[in-house]
Write a protein that holds these residues in place. Structure first.
Motif, mmCIF file in Angstrom:
data_model
loop_
_atom_site.group_PDB
_atom_site.id
_atom_site.type_symbol
_atom_site.label_atom_id
_atom_site.label_comp_id
_atom_site.label_asym_id
_atom_site.label_seq_id
_atom_site.Cartn_x
_atom_site.Cartn_y
_atom_site.Cartn_z
ATOM 1 N N TYR A 94 22.824 50.333 44.150
ATOM 2 C CA TYR A 94 22.484 51.271 43.084
ATOM 3 C C TYR A 94 21.050 51.764 43.236
ATOM 4 N N LEU A 95 20.881 53.087 43.293
ATOM 5 C CA LEU A 95 19.559 53.715 43.295
ATOM 6 C C LEU A 95 19.564 54.770 42.199
ATOM 7 N N ASN A 96 18.382 55.131 41.733
ATOM 8 C CA ASN A 96 18.290 56.246 40.797
ATOM 9 C C ASN A 96 18.238 57.535 41.603
ATOM 10 N N LYS A 97 19.048 58.496 41.189
ATOM 11 C CA LYS A 97 19.162 59.748 41.938
ATOM 12 C C LYS A 97 18.990 60.933 40.996
ATOM 13 N N ALA A 98 18.273 61.937 41.472
ATOM 14 C CA ALA A 98 18.166 63.190 40.716
ATOM 15 C C ALA A 98 18.217 64.345 41.697
ATOM 16 N N LYS A 99 19.078 65.311 41.413
ATOM 17 C CA LYS A 99 19.092 66.519 42.229
ATOM 18 C C LYS A 99 18.116 67.498 41.576
ATOM 19 N N ARG A 117 17.558 71.583 36.598
ATOM 20 C CA ARG A 117 17.012 70.598 35.672
ATOM 21 C C ARG A 117 17.261 69.186 36.179
ATOM 22 N N LYS A 118 16.178 68.439 36.178
ATOM 23 C CA LYS A 118 16.252 67.078 36.705
ATOM 24 C C LYS A 118 16.991 66.159 35.739
ATOM 25 N N ASN A 119 17.903 65.389 36.267
ATOM 26 C CA ASN A 119 18.654 64.446 35.449
ATOM 27 C C ASN A 119 18.874 63.163 36.250
ATOM 28 N N TRP A 120 18.044 62.169 35.979
ATOM 29 C CA TRP A 120 18.155 60.913 36.729
ATOM 30 C C TRP A 120 19.419 60.163 36.339
ATOM 31 N N THR A 121 20.183 59.719 37.324
ATOM 32 C CA THR A 121 21.325 58.854 37.042
ATOM 33 C C THR A 121 21.357 57.722 38.055
ATOM 34 N N SER A 122 21.869 56.602 37.607
ATOM 35 C CA SER A 122 22.050 55.481 38.508
ATOM 36 C C SER A 122 23.293 55.750 39.341
ATOM 37 N N THR A 123 23.137 55.681 40.653
ATOM 38 C CA THR A 123 24.212 56.081 41.554
ATOM 39 C C THR A 123 24.397 55.043 42.660
ATOM 40 N N TRP A 124 25.632 54.783 42.972
ATOM 41 C CA TRP A 124 25.948 53.860 44.070
ATOM 42 C C TRP A 124 25.866 54.658 45.372
ATOM 43 N N VAL A 125 24.890 54.297 46.222
ATOM 44 C CA VAL A 125 24.607 55.083 47.417
ATOM 45 C C VAL A 125 25.081 54.345 48.674
ATOM 46 N N VAL A 126 25.745 55.065 49.551
ATOM 47 C CA VAL A 126 26.216 54.507 50.814
ATOM 48 C C VAL A 126 25.719 55.410 51.947
ATOM 49 N N LEU A 127 25.107 54.816 52.966
ATOM 50 C CA LEU A 127 24.626 55.606 54.106
ATOM 51 C C LEU A 127 25.602 55.508 55.272
ATOM 52 N N GLU A 136 30.370 54.685 40.666
ATOM 53 C CA GLU A 136 30.562 53.259 40.507
ATOM 54 C C GLU A 136 30.607 52.649 41.894
ATOM 55 N N SER A 137 30.772 51.360 41.977
ATOM 56 C CA SER A 137 30.769 50.739 43.295
ATOM 57 C C SER A 137 31.847 51.379 44.160
ATOM 58 N N LYS A 138 31.638 51.333 45.451
ATOM 59 C CA LYS A 138 32.534 52.035 46.356
ATOM 60 C C LYS A 138 33.972 51.539 46.220
ATOM 61 N N GLN A 139 34.119 50.253 45.992
ATOM 62 C CA GLN A 139 35.450 49.682 45.842
ATOM 63 C C GLN A 139 36.205 50.367 44.705
ATOM 64 N N GLU A 140 35.524 50.502 43.563
ATOM 65 C CA GLU A 140 36.143 51.186 42.428
ATOM 66 C C GLU A 140 36.333 52.659 42.733
#
Ligand code: I3P
Length: 126
Positions: free
Chosen positions: A17-22, A31-41, A51-55
């Motif tokens: 989980y990282l905080n992400k804003a586009k 408009r910036k809107n920070w959300t907690s996002t499950w990030v996969v590289l 949500e988690s990648k599994q879900e």
């Protein structure tokens, strides 16, 4: 398809989980809107899941694709100007999309910065 259900290339960094804003789309500020996002590289893209990648994989509609950024030609850099938050990295794509990623724990975001940079560099060197 891969064992994880995605058709995409191999995973380099597993989800966290990282905080992400586009902050820009196609060169236009949004408009910036920070959300907690499950990030996969992956080798050529960064994937964002709510949500988690599994879900996420379980919830994905047939033919559905997760939200993501194509890393080919992207620029990744630390930024202190784009946010009042600490530990922020910016990813800019050639088509003018700009994303900020942030974590309160410095080693966490450092690890992501270095891994994304490595992925971007290896894409440009062929
Ligand atoms: C924004 C919100 C963001 C903040 C942003 C504000 O206000 O407070 O958290 O970004 O600052 O505009 P709103 O919710 O009303 O849209 P940071 O947390 O990254 O500082 P900014 O406009 O200076 O980017």
């Amino acid at each position: 398809h891969n064992v994880d259900g995605s058709a995409g290339p191999q995973t380099i960094l597993k989800g966290e989980y990282l905080n992400k804003a586009k902050i820009a789309e196609g060169g236009k500020k949004i408009r910036k809107n920070w959300t907690s996002t499950w990030v996969v590289l992956c080798s050529n893209q960064l994937l964002f899941y709510k949500e988690s990648k599994q879900e996420a994989v379980a919830n994905l509609k047939p033919g559905g694709k997760p939200d993501g950024v194509d890393l080919c030609g992207a620029v990744i850099e630390w930024t202190k100007e784009k946010s009042s938050r600490k530990h922020v990295i910016q990813i800019t794509t050639p088509n003018g999309h700009e994303f900020l990623l942030q974590a309160d724990h410095f080693p966490t975001i450092c690890k992501w910065h270095d891994a994304i940079k490595k992925a971007v560099d290896s894409l440009s060197s062929g």
